[in-house]
Design an enzyme around this catalytic site. Sequence first.
Site, PDB file in Angstrom:
ATOM      1  CB  SER A 113      -9.953 -29.833   6.092  1.00 47.86           C
ATOM      2  OG  SER A 113      -8.866 -28.240   6.252  1.00 47.86           O
ATOM      3  CG  ASP A 150      -8.012 -18.356  11.588  1.00 50.45           C
ATOM      4  OD1 ASP A 150      -8.436 -17.543  11.215  1.00 50.45           O
ATOM      5  OD2 ASP A 150      -6.711 -19.135  11.346  1.00 50.45           O
TER       6      ASP A 150
END
Length: 431
Positions: free
Chosen positions: A148, A294
């Site tokens: 990320s 998720d």
Amino acid sequence: MSDQAARDRAGLIELADLAARSRGLEPTTDQPFSIMVKPIGSRCNLRCTYCYYLATPHVGPALMADETLEIMLRQYIDASRGPNLSIVWHGGEPTMAGLKFFRRVVELEKELLPDGWQCWNNLQTNGLLLDEQWCDFLAQNHFDVGLSIDGTELLHDHYRPQPNGQGSYRQAALAVGRLQSAGVQPDLLCTVNAATVASPLEVYRGLRQFGTGWIQFIPIVEWTSESVTAEAYGDFLCAVFDQWAWHDVGQLNVQLFAETMRVMAGGQAGLCWMAPTCGRALVVEADGGVYSCDHYVRPEHRLGDVAGAGLGRLANSPAQLAFGEAKGDLPAECPACPWLALCNGGCPKDRVDGHNYLCAGLARFFEHATPVLAQVIQMTQSGGQPDAIMAQLRAQAGTKWAGVGRNDPCPCGSGRKAKQCCWDKRPPGVA
């Protein structure tokens, strides 16, 4: 491990298998599925302001127990057709589980996988703990890595601080370099939020300069001031798409562009939110709890746990199948939409009163990008090379700017002057 501990672990595994069989929960293999495993739950060493998961209450152990890990892997292998399996290791920050944990993962996979089978492991990380030892391990064991990083240092550090308030961009950037030195090209995961959406060229160029070959843009839809608006998201995607089409065809993949082209060429979407149904990616928490998705790690979406039910059975349970099919419950206007085959209503988590919050932005992108992607597909199938394809796309885009000055209306049709609109987004070579 002591002999007694080994016997205890074997006993727990046997009990779990017996419990599953006693309830008739034999694995079924109707459809393939993958699992996302969160070995430390929501624990993380960053405090990202837009994180949807950090506030999730941490339940169970601080680290997934070895017994739970082994039961989970056995059940996943038993429920799979093979020869390829897929596990995403997520969090929180999964590297906080430690190298010892992941060495055990690899050891168990080698022990349990049938001959000729392999497991694709993908680690999703912020990179802060990736030293040379970590990177060597990931390379040696063929892990894919998603890292990320939000484009530029200023934007990244604003949204992705450490607990002490300091930024994390430089550590993430160093991790990219370490991975590359070890032979791993990470996928770069970049959020599109209220700030990054205003700087599409800076964000794209900031990611492009790492040379990893793959970028994912993840819209933030969290119903806060940090969420991206649909219209701004569409403008962001269009601006980035033009840069990709003019400079990076065949050299850099952007996930949404690649998936759109895949569907246009007659393939099936690899992204769950683009598919007609979802629900084929189960989440396994640190305590062994299994959830539908998720984004739905909530009590009402807990399917069971690995100690009491087979993963294959849970993946094909009525509750999970209903969860996946619910994606197809679309507003009345969707069937007539020209882009339905590309978005299929988007991700259910992004719906407001049944409508996809990002609809207008996605429609803007598809309208802008699909004619160009159709050309790319056609020219590629005809043997065109990337340099020639990009040269033709640049030339076509340049014709729209012929004779347009800074104070003339912008050719995009916004009604604003070119200098106040798309002047900086013009194709290269335009005078």
